[in-house]
Design a protein around this motif. Sequence first.
Motif, PDB file in Angstrom:
ATOM      1  N   HIS A 164       3.635 -13.180 -28.282  1.00 46.35           N
ATOM      2  CA  HIS A 164       4.409 -14.343 -27.857  1.00 46.35           C
ATOM      3  C   HIS A 164       5.233 -14.111 -26.585  1.00 46.35           C
ATOM      4  O   HIS A 164       5.889 -15.039 -26.108  1.00 46.35           O
ATOM      5  CB  HIS A 164       5.322 -14.820 -28.994  1.00 46.35           C
ATOM      6  CG  HIS A 164       4.574 -15.361 -30.170  1.00 46.35           C
ATOM      7  ND1 HIS A 164       4.152 -16.672 -30.243  1.00 46.35           N
ATOM      8  CD2 HIS A 164       4.133 -14.767 -31.315  1.00 46.35           C
ATOM      9  CE1 HIS A 164       3.510 -16.867 -31.376  1.00 46.35           C
ATOM     10  NE2 HIS A 164       3.483 -15.717 -32.052  1.00 46.35           N
ATOM     11  N   THR A 165       5.212 -12.887 -26.040  1.00 49.40           N
ATOM     12  CA  THR A 165       5.897 -12.587 -24.779  1.00 49.40           C
ATOM     13  C   THR A 165       4.868 -12.114 -23.766  1.00 49.40           C
ATOM     14  O   THR A 165       4.310 -11.026 -23.915  1.00 49.40           O
ATOM     15  CB  THR A 165       6.980 -11.503 -24.980  1.00 49.40           C
ATOM     16  OG1 THR A 165       7.953 -11.995 -25.905  1.00 49.40           O
ATOM     17  CG2 THR A 165       7.654 -11.140 -23.671  1.00 49.40           C
TER      18      THR A 165
ATOM     19  N   ASN B 121       5.031 -20.954 -27.860  1.00 50.55           N
ATOM     20  CA  ASN B 121       6.358 -20.705 -27.313  1.00 50.55           C
ATOM     21  C   ASN B 121       7.329 -20.890 -28.485  1.00 50.55           C
ATOM     22  O   ASN B 121       7.663 -22.014 -28.865  1.00 50.55           O
ATOM     23  CB  ASN B 121       6.666 -21.683 -26.178  1.00 50.55           C
ATOM     24  CG  ASN B 121       8.021 -21.445 -25.553  1.00 50.55           C
ATOM     25  OD1 ASN B 121       8.962 -21.046 -26.226  1.00 50.55           O
ATOM     26  ND2 ASN B 121       8.118 -21.701 -24.264  1.00 50.55           N
TER      27      ASN B 121
ATOM     28  N   ARG C 152      10.440 -20.225 -28.786  1.00 52.88           N
ATOM     29  CA  ARG C 152      11.766 -20.737 -28.439  1.00 52.88           C
ATOM     30  C   ARG C 152      11.764 -22.261 -28.361  1.00 52.88           C
ATOM     31  O   ARG C 152      12.700 -22.912 -28.828  1.00 52.88           O
ATOM     32  CB  ARG C 152      12.236 -20.097 -27.155  1.00 52.88           C
ATOM     33  CG  ARG C 152      12.482 -18.592 -27.374  1.00 52.88           C
ATOM     34  CD  ARG C 152      12.689 -17.840 -26.138  1.00 52.88           C
ATOM     35  NE  ARG C 152      13.888 -18.272 -25.442  1.00 52.88           N
ATOM     36  CZ  ARG C 152      14.390 -17.645 -24.389  1.00 52.88           C
ATOM     37  NH1 ARG C 152      13.791 -16.552 -23.933  1.00 52.88           N
ATOM     38  NH2 ARG C 152      15.456 -18.086 -23.792  1.00 52.88           N
ATOM     39  N   LEU C 153      10.716 -22.830 -27.791  1.00 51.49           N
ATOM     40  CA  LEU C 153      10.618 -24.296 -27.761  1.00 51.49           C
ATOM     41  C   LEU C 153      10.380 -24.842 -29.159  1.00 51.49           C
ATOM     42  O   LEU C 153      10.934 -25.884 -29.532  1.00 51.49           O
ATOM     43  CB  LEU C 153       9.502 -24.746 -26.813  1.00 51.49           C
ATOM     44  CG  LEU C 153       9.711 -24.475 -25.327  1.00 51.49           C
ATOM     45  CD1 LEU C 153       8.516 -24.970 -24.522  1.00 51.49           C
ATOM     46  CD2 LEU C 153      11.004 -25.104 -24.827  1.00 51.49           C
TER      47      LEU C 153
ATOM     48  N   THR D 257       8.255 -16.743 -25.124  1.00 42.36           N
ATOM     49  CA  THR D 257       7.984 -18.030 -24.472  1.00 42.36           C
ATOM     50  C   THR D 257       6.516 -18.440 -24.568  1.00 42.36           C
ATOM     51  O   THR D 257       6.098 -19.381 -23.881  1.00 42.36           O
ATOM     52  CB  THR D 257       8.421 -17.990 -22.998  1.00 42.36           C
ATOM     53  OG1 THR D 257       7.735 -16.920 -22.341  1.00 42.36           O
ATOM     54  CG2 THR D 257       9.932 -17.812 -22.867  1.00 42.36           C
TER      55      THR D 257
ATOM     56  N   ASN E 179      13.752 -13.465 -21.320  1.00 37.88           N
ATOM     57  CA  ASN E 179      12.416 -13.877 -20.886  1.00 37.88           C
ATOM     58  C   ASN E 179      11.362 -13.745 -21.992  1.00 37.88           C
ATOM     59  O   ASN E 179      10.177 -13.924 -21.729  1.00 37.88           O
ATOM     60  CB  ASN E 179      11.975 -13.041 -19.681  1.00 37.88           C
ATOM     61  CG  ASN E 179      12.850 -13.259 -18.485  1.00 37.88           C
ATOM     62  OD1 ASN E 179      13.529 -14.278 -18.366  1.00 37.88           O
ATOM     63  ND2 ASN E 179      12.869 -12.302 -17.585  1.00 37.88           N
TER      64      ASN E 179
ATOM     65  N   PRO F 114      16.011 -22.711 -25.658  1.00 34.01           N
ATOM     66  CA  PRO F 114      14.694 -23.096 -25.162  1.00 34.01           C
ATOM     67  C   PRO F 114      14.461 -22.532 -23.765  1.00 34.01           C
ATOM     68  O   PRO F 114      15.383 -22.465 -22.954  1.00 34.01           O
ATOM     69  CB  PRO F 114      14.738 -24.623 -25.148  1.00 34.01           C
ATOM     70  CG  PRO F 114      16.177 -24.990 -25.184  1.00 34.01           C
ATOM     71  CD  PRO F 114      16.915 -23.843 -25.800  1.00 34.01           C
ATOM     72  N   ALA F 115      13.234 -22.130 -23.505  1.00 29.47           N
ATOM     73  CA  ALA F 115      12.866 -21.598 -22.188  1.00 29.47           C
ATOM     74  C   ALA F 115      11.361 -21.640 -22.052  1.00 29.47           C
ATOM     75  O   ALA F 115      10.637 -21.586 -23.043  1.00 29.47           O
ATOM     76  CB  ALA F 115      13.357 -20.159 -22.020  1.00 29.47           C
ATOM     77  N   GLY F 116      10.894 -21.728 -20.824  1.00 29.11           N
ATOM     78  CA  GLY F 116       9.467 -21.664 -20.558  1.00 29.11           C
ATOM     79  C   GLY F 116       8.754 -22.975 -20.807  1.00 29.11           C
ATOM     80  O   GLY F 116       9.369 -24.017 -21.049  1.00 29.11           O
ATOM     81  N   GLU F 117       7.449 -22.893 -20.744  1.00 30.51           N
ATOM     82  CA  GLU F 117       6.575 -24.044 -20.939  1.00 30.51           C
ATOM     83  C   GLU F 117       5.847 -23.908 -22.266  1.00 30.51           C
ATOM     84  O   GLU F 117       5.696 -22.807 -22.790  1.00 30.51           O
ATOM     85  CB  GLU F 117       5.536 -24.108 -19.801  1.00 30.51           C
ATOM     86  CG  GLU F 117       6.140 -24.189 -18.413  1.00 30.51           C
ATOM     87  CD  GLU F 117       6.924 -25.469 -18.186  1.00 30.51           C
ATOM     88  OE1 GLU F 117       6.473 -26.526 -18.672  1.00 30.51           O
ATOM     89  OE2 GLU F 117       7.985 -25.408 -17.543  1.00 30.51           O
TER      90      GLU F 117
END
Length: 166
Positions: free
Chosen positions: A43-44, A78, A80-81, A61, A58, A128-131
Amino acid sequence: MRPPAIVVALIASCLSAGAFAADKNPVARGRYLVAIGGCNDCHTPGYAQQGEQIPEQNRLTGAALGFSGPWGVSYPTNLRLSAARMSEAEWLAKARRNGLPPMPWTALQAMSKDDLGAVYRYLRALGPAGEAAPLALAPGQPIPTPHFVFVPQDPSPMLTATPGPQ
């Protein structure tokens, strides 16, 4: 020479108090569970190559690196989302269902409600971060991203050792 019993008791007391304190901090517990569960491995992005060099802010995401097999193609979400858009109850329900390989769903299903909640709270603390990762693809669809192929292969022929000079 052995230390006095009182010193041993004090050290043991301090160590166990530290362990209890970590258990009472769900964000720290979630961070620990993510680390030992290998969540960052998929997942990273880049974690397999860089590991702990990737800053915590980081991580988790998701990735556009797919895993293809008879099920189609799955992508590391992702997290986090996902945690940001779900309630804790929804997170727990999602963790208890089966999904696509190679995600180790049975490992999540074996986790306690408190541990799954701690992972959720850790992800929420990261924010939340990233797409969003790409959506899964059904079998037979073109694969527009790099991907690992999870298809069993026949064994390769056995090599026979050639006797050397004796």
